[in-house]
Design a protein around this motif. Structure first.
Motif, PDB file in Angstrom:
ATOM      1  N   LEU A 240     -24.097 -28.108 -19.955  1.00  0.00           N
ATOM      2  CA  LEU A 240     -23.140 -29.463 -18.609  1.00  0.00           C
ATOM      3  C   LEU A 240     -23.349 -28.034 -17.726  1.00  0.00           C
ATOM      4  N   LEU A 241     -22.365 -27.249 -17.857  1.00  0.00           N
ATOM      5  CA  LEU A 241     -21.803 -26.666 -17.329  1.00  0.00           C
ATOM      6  C   LEU A 241     -23.220 -25.682 -16.236  1.00  0.00           C
ATOM      7  N   VAL A 242     -24.248 -25.608 -16.937  1.00  0.00           N
ATOM      8  CA  VAL A 242     -24.737 -24.730 -16.387  1.00  0.00           C
ATOM      9  C   VAL A 242     -26.325 -26.099 -15.854  1.00  0.00           C
ATOM     10  N   ALA A 243     -26.372 -26.710 -15.347  1.00  0.00           N
ATOM     11  CA  ALA A 243     -27.072 -28.078 -14.907  1.00  0.00           C
ATOM     12  C   ALA A 243     -25.261 -28.363 -13.490  1.00  0.00           C
TER      13      ALA A 243
ATOM     14  N   THR B  35     -18.920 -35.347 -16.173  1.00  0.00           N
ATOM     15  CA  THR B  35     -18.098 -35.510 -15.206  1.00  0.00           C
ATOM     16  C   THR B  35     -16.713 -34.462 -15.591  1.00  0.00           C
ATOM     17  N   ALA B  36     -16.870 -34.324 -17.192  1.00  0.00           N
ATOM     18  CA  ALA B  36     -16.372 -33.352 -18.131  1.00  0.00           C
ATOM     19  C   ALA B  36     -16.237 -32.113 -17.361  1.00  0.00           C
ATOM     20  N   ALA B  37     -17.453 -30.848 -17.532  1.00  0.00           N
ATOM     21  CA  ALA B  37     -17.709 -29.944 -16.703  1.00  0.00           C
ATOM     22  C   ALA B  37     -17.466 -29.584 -15.519  1.00  0.00           C
ATOM     23  N   ARG B  38     -17.599 -31.341 -14.550  1.00  0.00           N
ATOM     24  CA  ARG B  38     -17.185 -31.250 -12.918  1.00  0.00           C
ATOM     25  C   ARG B  38     -15.477 -30.940 -13.216  1.00  0.00           C
ATOM     26  N   HIS B  39     -14.782 -31.293 -13.965  1.00  0.00           N
ATOM     27  CA  HIS B  39     -13.514 -31.444 -13.625  1.00  0.00           C
ATOM     28  C   HIS B  39     -13.010 -30.173 -13.987  1.00  0.00           C
ATOM     29  N   PHE B  40     -13.558 -29.244 -15.150  1.00  0.00           N
ATOM     30  CA  PHE B  40     -12.973 -28.119 -15.485  1.00  0.00           C
ATOM     31  C   PHE B  40     -13.712 -27.334 -13.914  1.00  0.00           C
ATOM     32  N   ALA B  41     -14.784 -27.531 -13.795  1.00  0.00           N
ATOM     33  CA  ALA B  41     -14.940 -26.422 -12.421  1.00  0.00           C
ATOM     34  C   ALA B  41     -14.460 -26.395 -11.900  1.00  0.00           C
ATOM     35  N   ARG B  42     -13.829 -27.625 -11.529  1.00  0.00           N
ATOM     36  CA  ARG B  42     -13.180 -27.521 -10.224  1.00  0.00           C
ATOM     37  C   ARG B  42     -11.808 -27.485  -9.889  1.00  0.00           C
ATOM     38  N   PHE B  43     -10.910 -27.414 -10.696  1.00  0.00           N
ATOM     39  CA  PHE B  43      -9.688 -27.073 -11.112  1.00  0.00           C
ATOM     40  C   PHE B  43     -10.334 -25.305 -11.226  1.00  0.00           C
ATOM     41  N   LEU B  44     -10.885 -25.381 -12.112  1.00  0.00           N
ATOM     42  CA  LEU B  44     -11.117 -24.158 -12.117  1.00  0.00           C
ATOM     43  C   LEU B  44     -11.097 -23.147 -10.251  1.00  0.00           C
ATOM     44  N   GLY B  45     -11.883 -23.831  -9.532  1.00  0.00           N
ATOM     45  CA  GLY B  45     -12.123 -23.754  -8.616  1.00  0.00           C
ATOM     46  C   GLY B  45     -10.634 -23.512  -7.433  1.00  0.00           C
ATOM     47  N   LEU B  46      -9.776 -24.501  -7.672  1.00  0.00           N
ATOM     48  CA  LEU B  46      -8.452 -24.570  -7.184  1.00  0.00           C
ATOM     49  C   LEU B  46      -8.183 -23.279  -6.606  1.00  0.00           C
ATOM     50  N   LEU B  47      -7.862 -22.593  -8.489  1.00  0.00           N
ATOM     51  CA  LEU B  47      -7.041 -22.162  -9.190  1.00  0.00           C
ATOM     52  C   LEU B  47      -7.732 -20.830  -8.341  1.00  0.00           C
ATOM     53  N   VAL B  48      -9.173 -20.644  -8.002  1.00  0.00           N
ATOM     54  CA  VAL B  48      -9.805 -19.201  -7.479  1.00  0.00           C
ATOM     55  C   VAL B  48      -9.096 -19.132  -6.076  1.00  0.00           C
ATOM     56  N   ALA B  49      -9.133 -20.210  -5.408  1.00  0.00           N
ATOM     57  CA  ALA B  49      -8.412 -20.248  -4.217  1.00  0.00           C
ATOM     58  C   ALA B  49      -7.612 -19.996  -3.960  1.00  0.00           C
ATOM     59  N   ALA B  50      -6.361 -20.658  -4.956  1.00  0.00           N
ATOM     60  CA  ALA B  50      -4.850 -20.452  -4.379  1.00  0.00           C
ATOM     61  C   ALA B  50      -5.169 -18.775  -4.473  1.00  0.00           C
ATOM     62  N   GLY B  51      -5.996 -17.685  -5.371  1.00  0.00           N
ATOM     63  CA  GLY B  51      -6.105 -16.666  -5.401  1.00  0.00           C
ATOM     64  C   GLY B  51      -4.899 -16.350  -7.152  1.00  0.00           C
ATOM     65  N   LEU B  52      -5.159 -17.275  -7.636  1.00  0.00           N
ATOM     66  CA  LEU B  52      -3.878 -17.486  -9.152  1.00  0.00           C
ATOM     67  C   LEU B  52      -5.361 -17.175 -10.276  1.00  0.00           C
ATOM     68  N   ALA B  53      -6.438 -17.139 -10.416  1.00  0.00           N
ATOM     69  CA  ALA B  53      -8.060 -16.737 -10.926  1.00  0.00           C
ATOM     70  C   ALA B  53      -8.687 -15.980 -10.616  1.00  0.00           C
ATOM     71  N   THR B  54      -9.412 -15.494 -11.121  1.00  0.00           N
ATOM     72  CA  THR B  54     -11.272 -15.182 -10.747  1.00  0.00           C
ATOM     73  C   THR B  54     -12.066 -16.466 -11.596  1.00  0.00           C
ATOM     74  N   PRO B  55     -13.213 -16.103 -11.146  1.00  0.00           N
ATOM     75  CA  PRO B  55     -13.756 -17.223 -10.895  1.00  0.00           C
ATOM     76  C   PRO B  55     -14.686 -17.114 -12.587  1.00  0.00           C
TER      77      PRO B  55
END
Length: 210
Positions: free
Chosen positions: A21-24, A176-196
């Protein structure tokens, strides 16, 4: 609370489904998920060992959090000054990540102004200190959950267990599960708390000051 228990023996098949799902949906997030899934190997060293708890406490102290070897049920998980650490390693790490994602004005409020945590004993007092709306509480809880998983992995601990317990793979066959994961990972990246790729980043010096 885990919604659907997952045996680690089922993980490879579930991980393959989720990765497809993440691939897509968000191929950029695949490396971070692979890092999380691979942390199952750390279960060989044990789960919630004294060494893991000590590492979690040291992590809290590294961010300037005072600690106390006492059950959170005696008062609060975080009373605004002190983190009570007689908890599982993953729980300690989770509280540390709440400290990292909370805005400065709530970093020194009981249970971060989010209402009583599941381990706090003085529930009415913690709830009375709530100063964030429902949407904010939900978002911060989710951010702390994912960041906690990533910090556990950084410490050489099986973050996959918290990932499963906190339902990140619930409905893993749905986009939706993949999108949820990607969304919150993206927020951590934007906050400078994690890399992609899912590697944690320490906040800039001085950024955690009261």
């Amino acid at each position: 609370m885990i919604l659907t228990p997952v045996d680690l023996g089922e993980l490879p098949a579930l991980a393959a489904t989720f990765d497809a799902l993440l691939v897509a949906e968000a191929p950029w997030a695949r490396a971070a998920f692979a890092l999380i899934a691979d942390s199952a190997r750390f279960t060989a060293a044990g789960v919630d060992t004294p060494e893991q708890r000590a590492a979690a406490v040291a992590l809290a102290e590294s961010f300037g959090m005072a600690v106390l070897d006492e059950e959170p049920q005696a008062a609060f998980s975080w009373d605004g000054r002190i983190l009570r650490t007689r908890s599982e390693a993953s729980v300690i790490v989770h509280e540390v990540t709440h400290f990292l994602v909370a805005p400065p004005e709530r970093r020194h409020v009981i249970d971060f102004g989010l209402g009583a945590g599941p381990e706090s004993g003085r529930i009415e007092e913690a709830n009375a200190a709530t100063c964030a709306d429902f949407a904010t509480r939900e978002q911060e809880e989710t951010l702390a959950s994912l960041l906690g998983v990533l910090w556990e992995i950084e410490l050489g601990q099986p973050g996959i267990l918290a990932f499963l317990e906190q339902n990140w793979l619930e409905g893993c066959h749905r986009p939706t599960a993949a999108r949820h994961f990607a969304r919150f990972l993206g927020l951590l990246v934007a906050a400078g708390l994690a890399t992609p790729e899912g590697k944690v980043l320490r906040p800039a010096p001085g950024s955690l000051a009261a």
